[in-house]
Design an enzyme around this catalytic site. Structure first.
Site, PDB file in Angstrom:
ATOM      1  N   TYR A  22      24.302  22.692   7.844  1.00  0.00           N
ATOM      2  CA  TYR A  22      24.449  22.367   6.421  1.00  0.00           C
ATOM      3  C   TYR A  22      23.881  20.975   6.161  1.00  0.00           C
ATOM      4  CZ  TYR A  22      26.636  20.905   2.056  1.00  0.00           C
ATOM      5  OH  TYR A  22      26.848  20.424   0.793  1.00  0.00           O
ATOM      6  N   SER A  58      24.201  15.593   0.133  1.00  0.00           N
ATOM      7  CA  SER A  58      25.585  15.566   0.621  1.00  0.00           C
ATOM      8  C   SER A  58      25.824  14.369   1.536  1.00  0.00           C
ATOM      9  CB  SER A  58      25.876  16.858   1.395  1.00  0.00           C
ATOM     10  OG  SER A  58      27.088  16.764   2.111  1.00  0.00           O
TER      11      SER A  58
END
Length: 346
Positions: free
Chosen positions: A167, A142
């Protein structure tokens, strides 16, 4: 070839599976179908792949009713024994891991969900690829790994040791874990750092979905950092094309002069985005144009764990695969709004 696509009921997994089937490949898709967002949307994506939305039993293989080369298994990545059994039975050529606990903000409230799915689950997948060798493991990282980096555009050579959400930390961990398995066991791995993906069948927790719903319902939009945000918005079809091209070109390590990784491991990292940074307010204006309605804006400060800007350098991916995103934001937003109105009948 035979592909395993994890997170197949997800936004990108659904689109990639359709692409693979169109190209004549065999696909086994797995997904836990968790309730992080609307389960009905996930089931609708599966139905689009020919999997009926009747109750699906855990670990039971279900064949598509209209796509002869697609099968689905409801499974969590955290279930290591079942994962190993699946690999032993199927003997996959290529694995694309798109399953993860997604969302920056949700990680502030439910950190353990990220450890279970993104850390434990990824180890299980790496172990399965180690013991049942595959030609290539492609996995979703990501843009969040760049944290509060100020240098633009983001490059995979940049330092990413300062994540601002769990995350992001879990995705950086995936990259380190993949490198270890590439180095120790020769598992060919490529990590793709996704930037903001949007388009038809998108996730309800993403900006385009939230904003479109609010505008069509006459509700105010929550605009964080008072609108001073930029994102590398990338249309889902461009992303799917990039993932597909990447899957077909596994890294070789340093053999024959290939210097992709200093350790000689068959390991790579790429950014995958649009290579353009779009102002959030311009994005909102594109939604207004597509919906024919004016947005009501509620300007708010920056949220914890968020970053003001993202911008991808995709030159390395383009050089290796020929990847070239070409969908204008205005066109992609219009396509999403048309899908949204059709899907929700509004």
């Amino acid at each position: 070839m035979k592909f395993l696509v994890t997170g197949v009921a997800g936004f990108i997994g659904h689109g990639l599976s359709k692409k693979l089937l169109q190209e004549g490949h065999q696909v086994v898709g797995i997904d836990s179908i968790n309730d992080y967002y609307d389960v009905n949307l996930k089931l609708a994506r599966l139905k689009d792949l020919g999997i009926d939305d009747a109750p699906i039993s855990e670990h039971q293989k279900v064949a598509s009713t209209d796509k002869s080369c697609f099968e689905f298994v409801k499974m969590k990545l955290e279930d290591g024994d079942e994962m190993n059994a699946l690999f032993e039975a199927e003997r996959f050529d290529i694995v694309v891991n798109l399953a993860a606990q997604a969302g920056v903000r949700y990680s502030l409230e439910n950190p353990r969900a990220y450890v279970d799915a993104n850390i434990v689950g990824f180890v299980n997948l790496l172990e399965a690829c180690r013991h049942h060798p595959v030609k290539h493991l492609v996995y979703a990282s990501s843009s969040s790994v760049y944290g509060a980096n100020k240098k633009m555009p983001f490059s995979t050579s940049d330092n990413v040791d300062h994540p601002v959400s769990l995350y992001a930390a879990s995705k950086k961990s995936n990259e380190l874990m993949a490198h270890t398995y590439s180095h120790l066991y020769g598992v060919p791995t490529t990590g793709l750092r996704f930037f903001t993906v949007y388009g038809p069948w998108g996730r309800p927790d993403m900006a385009l979905f939230i904003f479109t719903k609010a505008i069509l319902n006459g509700k105010p939009l929550k605009v964080f950092n008072y609108g001073k945000m930029k994102r590398d918005f990338t249309y889902v079809d461009d992303i799917v094309e990039g993932v597909y091209r990447t899957a077909l070109v596994p890294p070789k390590g340093q053999q024959e002069g290939d210097k992709e990784d200093l350790s000689g491991a068959p390991y790579r990292l790429f950014n995958i985005g649009n290579s353009k940074s779009v102002n959030l307010m311009d994005f909102i204006r594109a939604i207004e144009k597509a919906t024919g309605k004016e947005a009501v804006l509620e300007m708010l400060p920056m949220q914890p764990g968020d970053v003001p800007a993202t911008y991808a350098d995709v030159s390395a991916l383009s050089e290796v695969t020929g990847y070239k995103p070409n969908t204008r934001v205005e066109d992609g937003v219009a396509n999403f709004v048309n899908w949204y109105r059709d899907y929700y009948q509004v």
